[in-house]
Scaffold this motif. Sequence first.
Motif, mmCIF file in Angstrom:
data_model
loop_
_atom_site.group_PDB
_atom_site.id
_atom_site.type_symbol
_atom_site.label_atom_id
_atom_site.label_comp_id
_atom_site.label_asym_id
_atom_site.label_seq_id
_atom_site.Cartn_x
_atom_site.Cartn_y
_atom_site.Cartn_z
ATOM 1 N N UNK A 179 22.911 25.263 37.409
ATOM 2 C CA UNK A 179 23.767 25.505 38.676
ATOM 3 C C UNK A 179 24.754 24.539 39.040
ATOM 4 N N UNK A 180 26.018 25.036 39.452
ATOM 5 C CA UNK A 180 26.934 24.180 39.834
ATOM 6 C C UNK A 180 27.351 24.609 41.458
ATOM 7 N N UNK A 181 27.384 23.772 42.259
ATOM 8 C CA UNK A 181 27.655 24.155 43.448
ATOM 9 C C UNK A 181 29.182 24.421 43.678
ATOM 10 N N UNK A 182 29.605 25.468 44.199
ATOM 11 C CA UNK A 182 31.094 25.877 44.315
ATOM 12 C C UNK A 182 31.552 26.247 45.546
ATOM 13 N N UNK A 235 38.977 28.167 43.682
ATOM 14 C CA UNK A 235 37.690 27.933 43.418
ATOM 15 C C UNK A 235 37.475 26.206 43.162
ATOM 16 N N UNK A 236 36.434 25.934 43.745
ATOM 17 C CA UNK A 236 36.015 24.453 43.595
ATOM 18 C C UNK A 236 34.772 24.572 42.825
ATOM 19 N N UNK A 237 34.669 23.727 41.612
ATOM 20 C CA UNK A 237 33.523 23.932 41.009
ATOM 21 C C UNK A 237 32.716 22.266 41.188
ATOM 22 N N UNK A 292 36.196 20.128 40.531
ATOM 23 C CA UNK A 292 37.280 20.620 39.641
ATOM 24 C C UNK A 292 37.845 21.799 40.376
ATOM 25 N N UNK A 293 39.214 22.026 40.498
ATOM 26 C CA UNK A 293 40.142 23.010 41.186
ATOM 27 C C UNK A 293 40.491 23.941 40.014
ATOM 28 N N UNK A 294 40.022 25.276 40.529
ATOM 29 C CA UNK A 294 40.375 26.296 39.539
ATOM 30 C C UNK A 294 41.104 27.570 40.255
ATOM 31 N N UNK A 295 42.355 28.105 39.749
ATOM 32 C CA UNK A 295 42.926 29.099 40.482
ATOM 33 C C UNK A 295 42.059 30.289 40.144
#
Length: 282
Positions: free
Chosen positions: A62-65, A80-82, A189-192
């Motif tokens: 699991x990853x907090x997002x 999205x922040x992962x 990590x920042x994701x579009x």
Amino acid sequence: MKTPLNADLHCHSTFSDGLMSPTAVVERAANNGVDLLALTDHDELAGLPEAREAARATGVAFVDGVEISISWLDQSVHIVGLAVDPASAMLAAGLAAVREGRDTRARRIGDELARIGIEGAYEGAASYAENPSLIGRAHFARYLVSIGVARDTQQVFDNYLVRGKPGFVDHEWATLDQAVEWIHNAGGLAVVAHPGRYRFSKAEMSGLFERFAELGGDGVEVVTSSHTRAQVLEYARVARRYGFLASRASDFHGPGESQFDLGRGPSLPPDLTPVWERLPVS
Ligand code: AMP
Ligand code: MN
Ligand code: MN
Ligand code: MN
């Protein structure tokens, strides 16, 4: 040959506009064969402890997002922040401010709908939102379906809730710079998110990716349930051009609400670097 990891790095629970509790989302992901899951509720971290506990119990990594609402030009865009630290004070404060604006906007959507004769929509939407600080258009859509204004939520969006329609309200969310700063400050990590959904010109879209790259943005969702096959290829090219990591996600909100279910999307094009290779997974 090694089976590729089944990662799903964007989905929602009842802590935002999803239909299932964090525990139910994680259990469904486990049943669907997901190996690595991120819960990414809109502008909200409060569902993460429950999801993490359910993930531990079911053996899913699991990853907090989080999925942050921002404004870019005249549209809302999602970042999205992962692997964000839920204890980050900067991220928490930023998201609290975004949620405050969200409530003001929800009241204005209610006022606009009242002008065309749909009374009580704010209260109605609120009754569909388990998290009172997170009322979104999906809650309005579900309420409007329930009172017979439209056949399904898609029809509500098309006829009432998108730009140019009577229940649409312009809103200033966070900025791109803020979202990337909050995520990075929280160690993430920042994701579009779902770039294929935005209605920008080619130049405007490039402007978004260029600024995102300048800010040190990390990745882009290449596989997401709103992308066509052509869009998967298009955003794979974007990932290559800017050196972004590639993400894969369902953007699951509830059974039947997205094109594919948790963990059921196609694989990433094999030459891309998956974002999970850079994620601290626990
Ligand atoms: P909001 O954050 O309140 O603007 O709502 C955005 C959410 O509404 C998205 O995350 C989706 O869950 C949903 N949504 C946005 N656009 C559409 C659409 N065209 N059809 C169905 N759902 C949509
Ligand atoms: Mn949503
Ligand atoms: Mn989104
Ligand atoms: Mn989403």
